[in-house]
Design an enzyme around this catalytic site. Structure first.
Site, PDB file in Angstrom:
ATOM      1  N   SER A  56       0.838  -1.197   0.000  1.00 42.24           N
ATOM      2  CA  SER A  56       0.000   0.000   0.000  1.00 42.24           C
ATOM      3  C   SER A  56       0.871   1.244   0.000  1.00 42.24           C
ATOM      4  O   SER A  56       2.092   1.187   0.233  1.00 42.24           O
ATOM      5  CB  SER A  56      -0.892   0.010   1.245  1.00 42.24           C
ATOM      6  OG  SER A  56      -0.089   0.146   2.417  1.00 42.24           O
ATOM      7  N   ASP A  93      -1.181  -1.557  -4.012  1.00 43.41           N
ATOM      8  CA  ASP A  93      -2.557  -1.703  -3.536  1.00 43.41           C
ATOM      9  C   ASP A  93      -3.138  -0.315  -3.262  1.00 43.41           C
ATOM     10  O   ASP A  93      -2.550   0.484  -2.538  1.00 43.41           O
ATOM     11  CB  ASP A  93      -2.538  -2.545  -2.258  1.00 43.41           C
ATOM     12  CG  ASP A  93      -3.922  -2.933  -1.781  1.00 43.41           C
ATOM     13  OD1 ASP A  93      -4.851  -2.953  -2.603  1.00 43.41           O
ATOM     14  OD2 ASP A  93      -4.065  -3.246  -0.577  1.00 43.41           O
ATOM     15  N   HIS A  94      -4.277  -0.017  -3.851  1.00 40.61           N
ATOM     16  CA  HIS A  94      -4.984   1.249  -3.642  1.00 40.61           C
ATOM     17  C   HIS A  94      -4.115   2.470  -3.951  1.00 40.61           C
ATOM     18  O   HIS A  94      -3.963   3.372  -3.118  1.00 40.61           O
ATOM     19  CB  HIS A  94      -5.535   1.341  -2.221  1.00 40.61           C
ATOM     20  CG  HIS A  94      -6.726   0.468  -1.986  1.00 40.61           C
ATOM     21  ND1 HIS A  94      -7.974   0.749  -2.513  1.00 40.61           N
ATOM     22  CD2 HIS A  94      -6.842  -0.699  -1.317  1.00 40.61           C
ATOM     23  CE1 HIS A  94      -8.811  -0.211  -2.164  1.00 40.61           C
ATOM     24  NE2 HIS A  94      -8.147  -1.102  -1.446  1.00 40.61           N
ATOM     25  N   GLU A 145     -11.040   0.039  -9.950  1.00 40.42           N
ATOM     26  CA  GLU A 145     -12.117  -0.294  -9.021  1.00 40.42           C
ATOM     27  C   GLU A 145     -13.387   0.470  -9.362  1.00 40.42           C
ATOM     28  O   GLU A 145     -13.343   1.675  -9.650  1.00 40.42           O
ATOM     29  CB  GLU A 145     -11.713   0.003  -7.573  1.00 40.42           C
ATOM     30  CG  GLU A 145     -12.793  -0.373  -6.565  1.00 40.42           C
ATOM     31  CD  GLU A 145     -12.318  -0.377  -5.118  1.00 40.42           C
ATOM     32  OE1 GLU A 145     -13.177  -0.286  -4.219  1.00 40.42           O
ATOM     33  OE2 GLU A 145     -11.101  -0.472  -4.880  1.00 40.42           O
ATOM     34  N   HIS A 189     -12.960  -3.401   4.199  1.00 40.57           N
ATOM     35  CA  HIS A 189     -11.600  -3.294   4.721  1.00 40.57           C
ATOM     36  C   HIS A 189     -11.568  -3.391   6.248  1.00 40.57           C
ATOM     37  O   HIS A 189     -12.552  -3.083   6.919  1.00 40.57           O
ATOM     38  CB  HIS A 189     -10.964  -1.967   4.297  1.00 40.57           C
ATOM     39  CG  HIS A 189     -10.740  -1.868   2.825  1.00 40.57           C
ATOM     40  ND1 HIS A 189     -11.303  -0.884   2.041  1.00 40.57           N
ATOM     41  CD2 HIS A 189     -10.017  -2.645   1.980  1.00 40.57           C
ATOM     42  CE1 HIS A 189     -10.926  -1.049   0.784  1.00 40.57           C
ATOM     43  NE2 HIS A 189     -10.154  -2.111   0.718  1.00 40.57           N
ATOM     44  N   GLY A 190     -10.406  -3.819   6.766  1.00 40.14           N
ATOM     45  CA  GLY A 190     -10.184  -3.811   8.204  1.00 40.14           C
ATOM     46  C   GLY A 190     -10.660  -5.072   8.900  1.00 40.14           C
ATOM     47  O   GLY A 190     -11.054  -6.059   8.276  1.00 40.14           O
ATOM     48  N   SER A 235     -10.261 -10.557   4.170  1.00 45.04           N
ATOM     49  CA  SER A 235      -9.778 -11.294   5.342  1.00 45.04           C
ATOM     50  C   SER A 235     -10.956 -11.922   6.073  1.00 45.04           C
ATOM     51  O   SER A 235     -12.063 -11.375   6.085  1.00 45.04           O
ATOM     52  CB  SER A 235      -9.007 -10.371   6.285  1.00 45.04           C
ATOM     53  OG  SER A 235      -7.722 -10.073   5.772  1.00 45.04           O
ATOM     54  N   ILE A 276      -5.833 -10.189   0.966  1.00 43.73           N
ATOM     55  CA  ILE A 276      -5.849 -10.563   2.377  1.00 43.73           C
ATOM     56  C   ILE A 276      -4.753  -9.787   3.100  1.00 43.73           C
ATOM     57  O   ILE A 276      -3.571  -9.986   2.833  1.00 43.73           O
ATOM     58  CB  ILE A 276      -5.660 -12.080   2.549  1.00 43.73           C
ATOM     59  CG1 ILE A 276      -6.838 -12.823   1.905  1.00 43.73           C
ATOM     60  CG2 ILE A 276      -5.532 -12.442   4.029  1.00 43.73           C
ATOM     61  CD1 ILE A 276      -6.657 -14.320   1.811  1.00 43.73           C
TER      62      ILE A 276
END
Length: 332
Positions: A56, A93-94, A145, A189-190, A235, A276
């Site tokens: 990230s 990522d992102h 996305e 997320h999270g 996740s 993940i």
């Protein structure tokens, strides 16, 4: 300019084509330190699984872009040393903007994600197209996305999810030229992917989340047959790790993830990359908290990072073998 090919990396093109044909998904594991990288490579070599090493914007800032690039080179050499030259992707990522994506492309990344999902549709298209045009000059693949995932992870935050609209995907992919598409079907997320009010609770207090919107996924597949689809925020937030963390002093209430059986179902579809991150954080934190509580005299980081690395490896192996179905496909 450093080409990813000089580092021994690959892009996602062939990897995704094989995954869709074989009915499995490529693990995309986030990392930002040596122990995480070692565990990912050890697990994927043993499982003979291809892998995407994800970084990230926050991880680049934490670990330094040059160090991360050379860690990716080291990952390729480490896999060879362990006896299996598995395909390895280094992926942003992102990516928040063109400048960060370009910097990654110029510094050895073989794949980048540009996340314009929070922008108005036309701005998302324009930004994604700009990144694609630059990336494709260097044979770097681009993930885009559509739709918004809720939750918080690093610099990415949204209060609520907005499902991807199937009626937009043909127009978006044709206008941008992106190589894969991250969609929103209920992942988040999270470590708290759903609020308690969104879940049902078992008699022993375990939160059961609502199912993913497979009808949306199927509608997207019908619109884009054979196009690589990506799931972020996937996740599973294993209960055993949450219990260990809380047993040894942590406070992470209402933690709930995506059931692994739903991810396995998704992996048999056009979903060929599953992200993940939180599970790795939980596994590492649980192992460190337990070790320090049981060995209060230890202060050498190697003493507690060694069991943390082993727990990570075990978790990554489980994902490859039992969840994503990628084990055994490294040499396809």
């Amino acid at each position: 300019m450093v080409s990813y090919k000089e580092l021994g990396l690959v892009n996602t093109k062939d990897m995704f084509a094989k995954a869709m044909k074989g009915g499995y998904a490529i693990p995309a594991f986030n990392f930002n330190n040596m122990e995480q990288m070692q565990a990912i490579i050890m697990a994927c070599v043993e499982a003979k699984s291809p892998v995407i090493l994800q970084v990230s914007k926050g991880a680049r800032a934490y670990a330094n872009a040059n160090i991360l690039r050379n860690m990716a080179r080291g990952a390729v050499e480490y896999a060879h040393e362990l006896g299996c030259d598995i395909p390895i992707v280094l992926h942003l990522d992102h990516g928040p903007n063109f400048e960060v994506a370009k910097d990654c492309i110029d510094n050895g990344f073989s794949s980048v994600m540009i996340d314009g999902s929070a922008l108005p549709y036309d701005e998302n298209v324009a930004l994604t197209k700009k990144v694609v045009e630059y990336a494709h000059k260097y044979d770097v693949t681009v993930e885009a996305e559509l739709g918004v995932l809720g939750g918080v992870e690093d610099d990415v935050a949204a209060e609520e999810s907005k499902y991807t609209k199937p009626e937009e995907v043909i127009d978006f992919t044709s206008k941008t030229g992106c190589d894969s598409l991250a969609i929103s079907i209920g992942t988040s997320h999270g470590r708290c992917k759903f609020t308690p009010a969104q879940c049902t609770r078992t008699p022993d207090g375990v939160l059961i989340p609502p199912p993913l919107a497979f009808d949306v996924l199927e509608a997207i597949e019908q619109k884009l047959p054979g196009f690589p689809i990506v799931l972020h925020g996937s996740s599973s937030v294993p209960v055993e790790y949450v219990k260990i963390i809380e047993q040894f002093g942590g406070k992470i209430p209402d933690s709930v993830g995506i059931p692994e059986e739903q991810l396995r179902k998704a992996a048999k579809s056009a979903v060929c990359k599953i992200n993940i991150d939180s599970d790795g954080r939980l596994a590492m934190t649980a192992a460190i908290r337990r070790h320090l509580a049981e060995n209060p005299g230890d202060f050498d980081p190697r003493q507690y990072l060694t069991p943390a690395r082993e727990e990570l490896k075990k978790m990554y192996m489980h994902k490859c073998v039992n969840v994503l179905g990628s084990a055994g496909h490294a040499l396809d």
